[in-house]
Motif scaffolding. Sequence first.
Motif, PDB file in Angstrom:
ATOM      1  N   ARG A 146      41.238  52.629  53.788  1.00  9.25           N
ATOM      2  CA  ARG A 146      41.529  51.224  54.131  1.00  9.25           C
ATOM      3  C   ARG A 146      40.313  50.521  54.718  1.00  9.25           C
ATOM      4  O   ARG A 146      40.105  49.330  54.506  1.00  9.25           O
ATOM      5  N   GLY A 147      39.495  51.236  55.496  1.00 13.55           N
ATOM      6  CA  GLY A 147      38.355  50.604  56.154  1.00 13.55           C
ATOM      7  C   GLY A 147      37.079  50.655  55.325  1.00 13.55           C
ATOM      8  O   GLY A 147      36.026  50.241  55.794  1.00 13.55           O
ATOM      9  N   HIS A 148      37.162  51.180  54.119  1.00 13.43           N
ATOM     10  CA  HIS A 148      35.935  51.441  53.362  1.00 13.43           C
ATOM     11  C   HIS A 148      35.442  50.220  52.589  1.00 13.43           C
ATOM     12  O   HIS A 148      36.078  49.167  52.563  1.00 13.43           O
ATOM     13  N   ALA A 149      34.300  50.419  51.930  1.00 12.42           N
ATOM     14  CA  ALA A 149      33.562  49.297  51.330  1.00 12.42           C
ATOM     15  C   ALA A 149      34.052  48.950  49.930  1.00 12.42           C
ATOM     16  O   ALA A 149      34.573  49.803  49.201  1.00 12.42           O
ATOM     17  N   VAL A 150      33.839  47.677  49.578  1.00 11.10           N
ATOM     18  CA  VAL A 150      34.130  47.217  48.208  1.00 11.10           C
ATOM     19  C   VAL A 150      32.858  46.719  47.510  1.00 11.10           C
ATOM     20  O   VAL A 150      32.885  46.413  46.328  1.00 11.10           O
ATOM     21  N   LEU A 151      31.766  46.636  48.247  1.00 11.15           N
ATOM     22  CA  LEU A 151      30.480  46.202  47.669  1.00 11.15           C
ATOM     23  C   LEU A 151      29.433  47.282  47.928  1.00 11.15           C
ATOM     24  O   LEU A 151      29.424  47.900  49.009  1.00 11.15           O
ATOM     25  N   GLY A 152      28.568  47.506  46.940  1.00  8.07           N
ATOM     26  CA  GLY A 152      27.453  48.446  47.129  1.00  8.07           C
ATOM     27  C   GLY A 152      27.866  49.904  47.112  1.00  8.07           C
ATOM     28  O   GLY A 152      27.114  50.765  47.570  1.00  8.07           O
ATOM     29  N   GLU A 296      30.212  35.810  44.999  1.00  5.61           N
ATOM     30  CA  GLU A 296      29.719  36.987  45.724  1.00  5.61           C
ATOM     31  C   GLU A 296      30.613  38.200  45.492  1.00  5.61           C
ATOM     32  O   GLU A 296      30.151  39.334  45.386  1.00  5.61           O
ATOM     33  N   LEU A 297      31.911  37.941  45.427  1.00  2.00           N
ATOM     34  CA  LEU A 297      32.856  39.060  45.368  1.00  2.00           C
ATOM     35  C   LEU A 297      33.228  39.444  43.939  1.00  2.00           C
ATOM     36  O   LEU A 297      34.045  40.351  43.735  1.00  2.00           O
ATOM     37  N   ALA A 298      32.608  38.782  42.958  1.00  2.00           N
ATOM     38  CA  ALA A 298      32.947  39.083  41.555  1.00  2.00           C
ATOM     39  C   ALA A 298      32.698  40.564  41.244  1.00  2.00           C
ATOM     40  O   ALA A 298      33.426  41.172  40.458  1.00  2.00           O
ATOM     41  N   GLY A 299      31.698  41.148  41.875  1.00  5.42           N
ATOM     42  CA  GLY A 299      31.370  42.549  41.585  1.00  5.42           C
ATOM     43  C   GLY A 299      32.030  43.546  42.527  1.00  5.42           C
ATOM     44  O   GLY A 299      31.696  44.734  42.498  1.00  5.42           O
ATOM     45  N   ALA A 300      32.961  43.083  43.360  1.00  5.36           N
ATOM     46  CA  ALA A 300      33.591  43.997  44.328  1.00  5.36           C
ATOM     47  C   ALA A 300      34.490  45.006  43.612  1.00  5.36           C
ATOM     48  O   ALA A 300      35.171  44.663  42.650  1.00  5.36           O
ATOM     49  N   VAL A 301      34.457  46.248  44.107  1.00  5.95           N
ATOM     50  CA  VAL A 301      35.264  47.316  43.491  1.00  5.95           C
ATOM     51  C   VAL A 301      36.226  47.878  44.539  1.00  5.95           C
ATOM     52  O   VAL A 301      35.788  48.465  45.522  1.00  5.95           O
ATOM     53  N   PRO A 302      37.544  47.702  44.333  1.00 13.80           N
ATOM     54  CA  PRO A 302      38.503  48.253  45.297  1.00 13.80           C
ATOM     55  C   PRO A 302      38.745  49.743  45.060  1.00 13.80           C
ATOM     56  O   PRO A 302      38.525  50.241  43.961  1.00 13.80           O
ATOM     57  N   HIS A 303      39.178  50.439  46.101  1.00 11.31           N
ATOM     58  CA  HIS A 303      39.516  51.862  45.991  1.00 11.31           C
ATOM     59  C   HIS A 303      40.869  52.117  46.643  1.00 11.31           C
ATOM     60  O   HIS A 303      40.959  52.763  47.680  1.00 11.31           O
ATOM     61  N   GLY A 304      41.924  51.579  46.050  1.00 10.57           N
ATOM     62  CA  GLY A 304      43.273  51.832  46.584  1.00 10.57           C
ATOM     63  C   GLY A 304      43.562  50.998  47.808  1.00 10.57           C
ATOM     64  O   GLY A 304      43.746  49.782  47.744  1.00 10.57           O
ATOM     65  N   MET A 305      43.526  51.657  48.979  1.00  8.09           N
ATOM     66  CA  MET A 305      43.989  50.997  50.212  1.00  8.09           C
ATOM     67  C   MET A 305      43.126  49.817  50.659  1.00  8.09           C
ATOM     68  O   MET A 305      43.547  49.028  51.489  1.00  8.09           O
ATOM     69  N   ASN A 306      41.871  49.749  50.189  1.00  7.93           N
ATOM     70  CA  ASN A 306      40.996  48.692  50.720  1.00  7.93           C
ATOM     71  C   ASN A 306      40.940  47.446  49.832  1.00  7.93           C
ATOM     72  O   ASN A 306      40.114  46.562  50.068  1.00  7.93           O
ATOM     73  N   PHE A 308      42.685  44.895  49.769  1.00 10.43           N
ATOM     74  CA  PHE A 308      42.920  43.659  50.535  1.00 10.43           C
ATOM     75  C   PHE A 308      41.618  43.056  51.072  1.00 10.43           C
ATOM     76  O   PHE A 308      41.549  41.875  51.388  1.00 10.43           O
ATOM     77  N   LYS A 309      40.588  43.898  51.187  1.00 10.95           N
ATOM     78  CA  LYS A 309      39.330  43.401  51.770  1.00 10.95           C
ATOM     79  C   LYS A 309      38.654  42.334  50.901  1.00 10.95           C
ATOM     80  O   LYS A 309      37.876  41.533  51.412  1.00 10.95           O
ATOM     81  N   ILE A 310      38.928  42.361  49.614  1.00  9.57           N
ATOM     82  CA  ILE A 310      38.270  41.380  48.731  1.00  9.57           C
ATOM     83  C   ILE A 310      38.776  39.979  49.080  1.00  9.57           C
ATOM     84  O   ILE A 310      37.991  39.051  49.276  1.00  9.57           O
ATOM     85  N   GLU A 311      40.096  39.849  49.204  1.00  8.74           N
ATOM     86  CA  GLU A 311      40.660  38.549  49.577  1.00  8.74           C
ATOM     87  C   GLU A 311      40.291  38.203  51.026  1.00  8.74           C
ATOM     88  O   GLU A 311      39.979  37.050  51.345  1.00  8.74           O
TER      89      GLU A 311
END
Length: 331
Positions: A146-152, A296-306, A308-311
């Motif tokens: 849940r606390g992990h990254a969506v970019l990079g 900026e967030l077009a390249g964001a990659v979610p991993h399940g629980m996180n 929500f971080k994109i929005e």
Amino acid sequence: MRPISYSRVSDVGTAIGTVAADPESAFLAGGTTQVDLLRIYVEQPRRLVDINDLPLNQIEELPDGGLRLGGLARMSDVAEQPAVARRYPVVTEALVLGASPQLRHMGTLGGNLLQRVRCSYFRDTEAPCNKRAPGTGCSALDGVNRGHAVLGTSDCCIATHPSDLAVALVALDAVVRTEGPGGSRGIPIDDFYLLPGQTPEREHPLSHGELITGIDLPALPVAATSRYIKIRDRESYEFALASVAVAMSVAGGRIAEIRLALGGVATKPWRARAAEQVLDGAPATVESFTRAAEAELAGAVPHGMNAFKIELARRTMVRALTAMAQREETA
Ligand SMILES: Cc1cc2nc3c(=O)[nH]c(=O)nc-3n(C[C@H](O)[C@H](O)[C@H](O)COP(=O)(O)OP(=O)(O)OC[C@H]3O[C@@H](n4cnc5c(N)ncnc54)[C@H](O)[C@@H]3O)c2cc1C
Ligand code: SF4
């Protein structure tokens, strides 16, 4: 139980020489990260070199109009400096919103930049973790993330970079000053943090024994109109779920200058260059801010629980930019 030797040094050369001579040694500053990780066996140096007596806690004017913050300056001392608050409010706000008062009294700027990730698998020596034990795998990819990254991110590591201060510094193009066995150098902060790629154990370009002596804030008029917004699970103290550092000036209703960085959502303090490109010269409106956040967030990659971080990041960017624009309007 592993024995650890401890020494306290009072000059920079001895500090560097002592650590550089022993691959199993480490600097000890405020200890708020280091001692934590020693206790849970994530870090196991056999020698600690206490650098708290080094004369590196000053804040100095630079000839070009910038400011040099000492590598051993305490977070709370820097946050209380009027010169920093007036010329770089984003730095003051990032410091005040980081950790708790007790931790800020002990934590130093150098230690803050080099704090380790808060991924629970990194801190659990039984769990596979490529950053702590290269080649063992990443438990967070299909785990509690849940606390992990969506970019990079990479398929080797998705841990979020935890420092608030570093996000503000990335927006300002600060320079990290170091001294080491190979001499002294200045490293632009955006180059200081490495993406995890296939080598997540390498987080920065410092060599063993290289000491952070200071951080240079450039002379930057737009930095006087800057701020840091941090969204977290609890207000008393907590790491960011999403944060935004922004410096902006508006002229004739259009954005004249913009600097933007994100925290809490990326594997390194994230300069939002795609968003900056959209905003440069654009009308200072919610429509522009929304377009910039989406770019900026077009390249964001979610991993399940996180996911929500994109929005959350999108909304935090729009909120921070809107607040800046309103402040500029009334100035
Ligand atoms: C409960 C908790 C909550 C926290 N919340 C936040 C938060 O919300 N935001 C945030 O930004 N931080 C947060 N932190 C992290 C805290 O800010 C850092 O632990 C602190 O800034 C580290 O500074 P230190 O001087 O104690 O470093 P130390 O623990 O002494 O050192 C950390 C690392 O840096 C190295 N090091 C230290 N100084 C130097 C130097 N000058 N040159 C080279 N290497 C050096 C050490 O060898 C070690 O590897 C939190 C920490 C805790 C424990
Ligand atoms: S996200 Fe990174 S730090 Fe966390 S388990 Fe995976 S490799 Fe380790």
